[in-house]
Design a protein around this motif. Structure first.
Motif, mmCIF file in Angstrom:
data_model
loop_
_atom_site.group_PDB
_atom_site.id
_atom_site.type_symbol
_atom_site.label_atom_id
_atom_site.label_comp_id
_atom_site.label_asym_id
_atom_site.label_seq_id
_atom_site.Cartn_x
_atom_site.Cartn_y
_atom_site.Cartn_z
ATOM 1 N N ARG A 30 0.830 -1.204 0.000
ATOM 2 C CA ARG A 30 0.000 0.000 0.000
ATOM 3 C C ARG A 30 0.869 1.261 0.000
ATOM 4 O O ARG A 30 0.543 2.244 -0.662
ATOM 5 C CB ARG A 30 -0.936 -0.013 1.215
ATOM 6 N N GLU A 33 1.939 1.710 -3.541
ATOM 7 C CA GLU A 33 0.845 2.194 -4.382
ATOM 8 C C GLU A 33 0.516 3.665 -4.089
ATOM 9 O O GLU A 33 0.226 4.435 -5.020
ATOM 10 C CB GLU A 33 -0.399 1.322 -4.192
ATOM 11 N N GLU B 16 -12.782 -5.587 1.439
ATOM 12 C CA GLU B 16 -11.589 -6.018 0.702
ATOM 13 C C GLU B 16 -11.603 -5.510 -0.744
ATOM 14 O O GLU B 16 -10.592 -5.589 -1.434
ATOM 15 C CB GLU B 16 -11.482 -7.555 0.720
ATOM 16 N N ASP B 18 -12.156 -2.529 -3.808
ATOM 17 C CA ASP B 18 -11.794 -1.117 -3.974
ATOM 18 C C ASP B 18 -12.686 -0.479 -5.036
ATOM 19 O O ASP B 18 -13.585 -1.125 -5.572
ATOM 20 C CB ASP B 18 -10.299 -0.987 -4.296
ATOM 21 N N HIS B 24 -8.707 -5.416 -3.647
ATOM 22 C CA HIS B 24 -7.450 -4.677 -3.710
ATOM 23 C C HIS B 24 -6.282 -5.653 -3.586
ATOM 24 O O HIS B 24 -6.315 -6.538 -2.734
ATOM 25 C CB HIS B 24 -7.393 -3.645 -2.577
ATOM 26 N N SER B 26 -3.487 -5.755 -2.254
ATOM 27 C CA SER B 26 -2.807 -5.955 -0.971
ATOM 28 C C SER B 26 -3.443 -7.082 -0.154
ATOM 29 O O SER B 26 -2.797 -7.656 0.731
ATOM 30 C CB SER B 26 -2.826 -4.653 -0.160
ATOM 31 N N TRP B 27 -4.697 -7.411 -0.454
ATOM 32 C CA TRP B 27 -5.393 -8.463 0.297
ATOM 33 C C TRP B 27 -4.871 -9.853 -0.006
ATOM 34 O O TRP B 27 -4.972 -10.756 0.837
ATOM 35 C CB TRP B 27 -6.901 -8.384 0.059
ATOM 36 N N TYR C 15 -6.774 2.315 -1.510
ATOM 37 C CA TYR C 15 -7.120 1.116 -0.733
ATOM 38 C C TYR C 15 -8.149 1.427 0.354
ATOM 39 O O TYR C 15 -8.621 0.514 1.033
ATOM 40 C CB TYR C 15 -5.862 0.478 -0.127
#
Lengths: 146, 146, 146, 146
Positions: A30, A33, B16, B18, B24, B26-27, C15
């Motif tokens: 994150r 990003e 979770e 976006d 997203h 990152s999950w 996010y």
């Protein structure tokens, strides 16, 4: 002048830490990003225009973790465009605290055209090609590797 | 019998997703870690024992993303121990929906001894070596690559 | 001079958005807490000192949501100490964008002494009482309500 | 038979904990919402239909926190429809571990019609009124309070 890199400062928030007392590793993706989107804003672009049918899903992302970050630590995020094709961008990212390496990452994104839930690979809108460019260091590396 | 892999089912939660309407990226690192911790529980272990001075920070983690996941999608997470030394474990992970590949990842963790904020690389406690082992497929791959 | 309030600016990160295209409501509690921790830093305090046995768990938190926030929106967070006892602090928080109310919240925290996993209510360390204080507006409200 | 409540089990994930060694309070709002969406699924509904112009933003949400949750704790989430109008639903939620109260919350959502970025309050689609209903306990409480 197209934009090739972005440097930002950031502070660790409490909700980013975990029970081991350090930033949970998922947060580094994150942080990377966030810096990418700031790079786009510096180039006069938004990576997510309201109503646009163009999207930029992530194709790959990786990090190597060297040292931990803790609550309230201030750190530096540096993201660079390492390579561009007409359909993809590859970034590299370093995260440092007081000059010491915390983590190094990379991320590749791709341009898609969305139609409802369908996504199809697409060439970049022309505007992107004029506003973003790989760093010259990256270009030299590509040549010396060729 | 030492444990080498874990398969779990999971459903995408709303938080979770976006603004692109998909999970997203990152999950996925969190999905992989959830499955890792379930693998440890199947082996009778907890990766974070209250009061323990042993920790398991992540050294590297990567994903390649093939297809998106959306709100309420059910998906399968499969994590395997691909390699072990006396100080590190490398996992590979695949995420699938209805048999189609969504993403493939890997993650390397390391054993550390903590003393306040200091962390030092440490050998695994003996118990770990008797309860976790690489998958046999992974061992065959190592031999054929040797 | 004790510190009573904090005003900060923040930008919505990707996010933080969800598939409805707006910031997921769970983030507002984090925005409020970020501002609380910045208020403590302005008072020369950290809410989570390494090695300390004093902690500040949340006892209650609420928000009313008036308008949504979207990706890249810039907004203002204003947190005030509304009331203090010798063991608790109550904050109120407003979130605005371009002068328009987005959300209003409040949060009560309590001081605890930790011993392993045990937590017991504790009086504030003296230092806290000299560095934090309710806003004068809050004190007037208390008097007029009495 | 319309659905009025939902009970689910959940385990604390590592990324939900913070440096105080307990679940970060922002997660409770997500636990409550997870249970709400499971309640809707039991009623044959999805709270976020692909392509729909109807949405369900949160108007208010609050929690009182009694005891902490820690990594790998298993807990029970119980969400009930406490009240419904033709435009709003109010839920109450209790979170327990081994029969002991961890936290109590409530959340009010509203029905909106979306047109691009515009959102306007709307009456529920008829289907909702036939599939969801307040718990009888809630109805009795309303009457006795009247």
């Amino acid at each position: 002048m197209p934009v090739s890199e972005y440097r930002g400062k950031r502070r660790v928030q409490f909700y980013e830490t975990d029970a081991a007392g350090i930033v949970h590793f998922s947060w580094f993706y994150r942080y990377m990003e966030e810096a990418e989107h700031a790079l786009w804003r510096e180039a006069g672009l938004s990576i997510h225009e309201p109503g646009s049918h163009i999207g930029w899903p992530r194709v790959a992302a990786s990090f190597e973790f060297v040292r931990p970050l803790r609550f309230e630590d201030e750190f530096d995020v540096h993201v660079r465009i390492a390579a561009m094709t007409t359909r993809t961008i590859r970034y590299t990212c370093t995260i440092e605290k007081d000059g010491a390496r915390i983590a190094s990452g990379s991320m590749t994104i791709m341009c898609v055209r969305r139609d409802g839930e369908k996504m199809e690979s697409a060439e970049f809108p022309h505007e992107i090609m004029t506003r973003l460019a790989p760093t010259s260091a990256s270009i030299l590396t590509e040549i010396s590797n060729a």
